[in-house]
Each structure stands twice: as structure tokens, then as C-alpha cells.
Design a protein around this motif. Structure first.
Motif, PDB file in Angstrom:
ATOM      1  N   ALA A  57      -4.707   6.791  -7.738  1.00  0.00           N
ATOM      2  CA  ALA A  57      -5.665   5.841  -8.294  1.00  0.00           C
ATOM      3  C   ALA A  57      -5.277   5.566  -9.743  1.00  0.00           C
ATOM      4  CB  ALA A  57      -7.085   6.409  -8.218  1.00  0.00           C
ATOM      5  N   THR A  81      -3.902  11.357  -2.649  1.00  0.00           N
ATOM      6  CA  THR A  81      -4.209   9.975  -2.944  1.00  0.00           C
ATOM      7  C   THR A  81      -3.752   9.639  -4.355  1.00  0.00           C
ATOM      8  OG1 THR A  81      -5.989   8.318  -2.899  1.00  0.00           O
ATOM      9  CG2 THR A  81      -6.516  10.474  -3.850  1.00  0.00           C
ATOM     10  N   TYR A 114       0.226   6.169 -12.093  1.00  0.00           N
ATOM     11  CA  TYR A 114      -0.997   6.466 -11.348  1.00  0.00           C
ATOM     12  C   TYR A 114      -1.496   7.880 -11.617  1.00  0.00           C
ATOM     13  CZ  TYR A 114      -0.159   2.382  -8.367  1.00  0.00           C
ATOM     14  OH  TYR A 114       0.029   1.108  -7.888  1.00  0.00           O
ATOM     15  N   GLN A 155       0.843  -1.188   0.000  1.00  0.00           N
ATOM     16  CA  GLN A 155       0.000   0.000   0.000  1.00  0.00           C
ATOM     17  C   GLN A 155       0.885   1.247   0.000  1.00  0.00           C
ATOM     18  OE1 GLN A 155      -2.705   0.235   3.311  1.00  0.00           O
ATOM     19  NE2 GLN A 155      -4.243   1.247   2.082  1.00  0.00           N
ATOM     20  N   ARG A 182     -13.235   7.504  -4.242  1.00  0.00           N
ATOM     21  CA  ARG A 182     -13.500   6.099  -3.940  1.00  0.00           C
ATOM     22  C   ARG A 182     -12.163   5.371  -4.024  1.00  0.00           C
ATOM     23  NH1 ARG A 182     -15.806   4.346  -8.236  1.00  0.00           N
ATOM     24  NH2 ARG A 182     -15.703   6.263  -9.451  1.00  0.00           N
ATOM     25  N   VAL A 183     -11.290   5.721  -3.075  1.00  0.00           N
ATOM     26  CA  VAL A 183      -9.914   5.242  -3.120  1.00  0.00           C
ATOM     27  C   VAL A 183      -9.615   4.399  -1.885  1.00  0.00           C
ATOM     28  CG1 VAL A 183      -9.052   7.119  -4.551  1.00  0.00           C
ATOM     29  CG2 VAL A 183      -9.161   7.417  -2.068  1.00  0.00           C
ATOM     30  N   ASP A 184      -8.537   3.631  -1.984  1.00  0.00           N
ATOM     31  CA  ASP A 184      -8.190   2.697  -0.914  1.00  0.00           C
ATOM     32  C   ASP A 184      -7.113   3.202   0.028  1.00  0.00           C
ATOM     33  OD1 ASP A 184      -8.499   0.087  -3.355  1.00  0.00           O
ATOM     34  OD2 ASP A 184      -9.993   0.786  -1.900  1.00  0.00           O
ATOM     35  N   SER A 185      -6.375   4.200  -0.401  1.00  0.00           N
ATOM     36  CA  SER A 185      -5.313   4.706   0.462  1.00  0.00           C
ATOM     37  C   SER A 185      -5.166   6.205   0.261  1.00  0.00           C
ATOM     38  CB  SER A 185      -3.992   3.987   0.176  1.00  0.00           C
ATOM     39  OG  SER A 185      -3.568   4.219  -1.146  1.00  0.00           O
ATOM     40  N   TRP A 186      -4.746   6.833   1.350  1.00  0.00           N
ATOM     41  CA  TRP A 186      -4.537   8.281   1.318  1.00  0.00           C
ATOM     42  C   TRP A 186      -3.614   8.672   2.445  1.00  0.00           C
ATOM     43  CZ3 TRP A 186      -9.298   5.926   1.724  1.00  0.00           C
ATOM     44  CH2 TRP A 186      -9.847   5.846   3.007  1.00  0.00           C
ATOM     45  N   THR A 197     -11.931   8.027 -10.178  1.00  0.00           N
ATOM     46  CA  THR A 197     -11.995   7.407  -8.857  1.00  0.00           C
ATOM     47  C   THR A 197     -11.727   8.428  -7.752  1.00  0.00           C
ATOM     48  OG1 THR A 197     -11.062   5.444  -9.932  1.00  0.00           O
ATOM     49  CG2 THR A 197     -11.216   5.386  -7.550  1.00  0.00           C
TER      50      THR A 197
END
Length: 126
Positions: A101, A99, A32, A1, A112-116, A106
Motif C-alpha cells: 500500500a 500486501t 510502497y 496489479q 483496506r487494500v486492493d491486492s494481496w 491502510t
């Protein structure tokens, strides 16, 4: 991550400027899309800006609320994304998060992301 490290925010007077930066040490972010979202107290998260991958077309996107005032940029050599904020308004007060993506849709309009990152406080007040 991916681990993000954001610069300090701060207290700025209305009409003032502030530049945020966000690095990702040890990660290669070239492929990204990179962006920023913010969250004010009692409000939902709001996508602020995004810059697509340099291997795509490097397009930039902005929320209507910041268009013409904020500028996003990236330095792939430094694995860093920047957000230059000008003509700041009290309604820009929020915690800002960076962030990454695969695509900007996204991140904007609703992230609507998974990590920040941990977030950095920006306060616009006289």
C-alpha cells in the motif's frame, strides 16, 4: 496489479518460530509500504505488521498482539518482505497474507487494500 508469491507456512509448536517471505516478481516495490495481515476462521482480517517505504523512513509497525514477538523486514533488491515470527502462540493460527500500500495506515489496524497474495496457513499447535 501486483502479484505476490508467499512462502509456505506450516505447523509450529507453541513457542516456536517461523519466517514468512513474500516476493513480487517483476514489480518494483521500493516506494510502497509492505505488510502482512491475517485471518483466522470466523474472525475479521487483522493487520499484523507493516514496514514503510525505504524512500520514506522505513518505520515498522505492529499489532499489539504480536509486538515484541514478530519482526518485519524488507529487501528491496529482491522485491521481498519478510515476517519473522517468534514465540508463536495458538492464537497466531491464521492464514497470513502479504500486501502493499502507499501507507501503513491502510494495512494496520484493519487492512483496506486492493491486492494481496494467495495466503499461507500458519498453525500453532502441540
Amino acid at each position: 496489479q501486483v502479484q505476490f508469491v508467499e512462502s509456505e507456512g506450516g505447523l509450529v509448536q507453541p513457542g516456536g518460530s517461523l519466517k514468512l517471505s513474500c516476493a513480487a516478481p517483476g514489480f518494483t516495490l521500493d516506494y510502497y509500504a509492505l505488510g502482512w495481515f491475517r485471518q483466522a476462521p470466523g474472525k475479521e482480517r487483522e493487520g499484523v505488521s507493516c514496514i514503510s517505504s525505504s524512500h520514506s523512513d522505513g518505520s515498522t509497525y505492529y499489532a499489539d498482539s504480536v509486538k515484541g514477538r514478530f519482526t518485519i523486514s524488507r529487501d528491496n533488491a529482491k522485491n521481498t518482505v519478510y515476517l519473522q515470527m517468534n514465540s508463536l502462540k495458538p492464537e497466531d493460527t491464521a492464514v497470513y497474507y502479504c500486501t502493499a500500500a502507499w501507507t501503513c495506515d491502510t494495512i494496520l489496524p484493519v487492512p483496506r487494500v486492493d491486492s494481496w497474495g494467495r495466503g499461507t496457513q500458519v498453525t500453532v499447535s502441540s
